[in-house]
Scaffold this active site. Structure first.
Site, mmCIF file in Angstrom:
data_model
loop_
_atom_site.group_PDB
_atom_site.id
_atom_site.type_symbol
_atom_site.label_atom_id
_atom_site.label_comp_id
_atom_site.label_asym_id
_atom_site.label_seq_id
_atom_site.Cartn_x
_atom_site.Cartn_y
_atom_site.Cartn_z
ATOM 1 N N HIS A 201 29.295 89.826 7.473
ATOM 2 C CA HIS A 201 29.087 91.479 6.891
ATOM 3 C C HIS A 201 28.612 92.416 6.345
ATOM 4 O O HIS A 201 27.285 91.469 5.647
ATOM 5 C CB HIS A 201 30.538 91.821 6.047
ATOM 6 N N GLU B 229 27.840 94.498 3.817
ATOM 7 C CA GLU B 229 28.181 94.676 2.561
ATOM 8 C C GLU B 229 27.390 92.617 1.845
ATOM 9 O O GLU B 229 27.062 92.716 0.797
ATOM 10 C CB GLU B 229 29.224 94.480 2.036
ATOM 11 N N CYS C 82 36.671 95.509 3.502
ATOM 12 C CA CYS C 82 37.400 94.551 3.973
ATOM 13 C C CYS C 82 37.817 93.848 2.577
ATOM 14 O O CYS C 82 37.257 94.079 1.565
ATOM 15 C CB CYS C 82 37.401 93.682 5.107
ATOM 16 N N CYS D 104 34.107 91.473 1.458
ATOM 17 C CA CYS D 104 33.614 92.219 0.618
ATOM 18 C C CYS D 104 33.907 92.574 -0.278
ATOM 19 O O CYS D 104 33.014 92.927 -1.393
ATOM 20 C CB CYS D 104 33.124 93.280 1.778
#
Length: 151
Positions: A52, A54, A82, A85
């Site tokens: 992801h 992040e 999410c 993260c």
């Protein structure tokens, strides 16, 4: 701090993810006025669910800092993080999250739940939301319309 400037940098990374047929999410991490971490979604490219935006930005910032603690840092993300993260942001001891669009299905900075301000954790993260929310949200909506063949 000019939140819009750094969110624009994250948005540019989201556009790069989109160009690679990835979910268009971008993130940058700052220490003061300096960008020390950048990332965009690469789950498809890397064939790994952990890539992801992040997480990539946190990895780069930790390498820059030479430490896992990113105290005093701010993370700018185009979309509300999410659970994975949000948890990584707490674990990295990031001071502040600034995000663009809410994530009503998986957002963990207030939409579904708020991991970043949970009283059971020993670190809490300041949250600023809605910076460039409209273009960030539109980018996601258009991606998912196309992805699902609804265009």
């Amino acid at each position: 701090m000019n939140y819009e400037y750094y969110m624009l940098k994250a948005y540019e990374l989201a556009l790069a993810a989109l160009a690679a047929d990835e979910t268009p999410v971008g993130a940058v991490i700052t220490l003061g006025e300096k960008i020390i971490g950048r990332g965009c979604n690469q789950r498809v490219t890397k064939k790994n669910p952990l890539y992801h935006a992040e997480i990539s930005a946190i990895n780069e910032a930790a390498a820059f800092m030479g430490d896992w603690r990113l105290e005093g840092c701010t993370i700018f993300v185009t979309v509300e993080p999410c659970p994975m993260c949000a948890g990584a942001i707490v674990q990295a001891r990031i001071k502040e999250l600034v995000f663009g669009a809410p994530n009503p299905k998986a957002g963990c900075a207030g939409s579904v739940m708020n991991i970043l301000d949970h009283p059971g954790f020993n670190h809490r993260v300041d949250i600023v939301s809605g910076i460039m929310a409209e273009p960030c949200g539109r980018l996601m909506s258009e991606f998912f319309k196309k992805f699902r063949g609804a265009e």
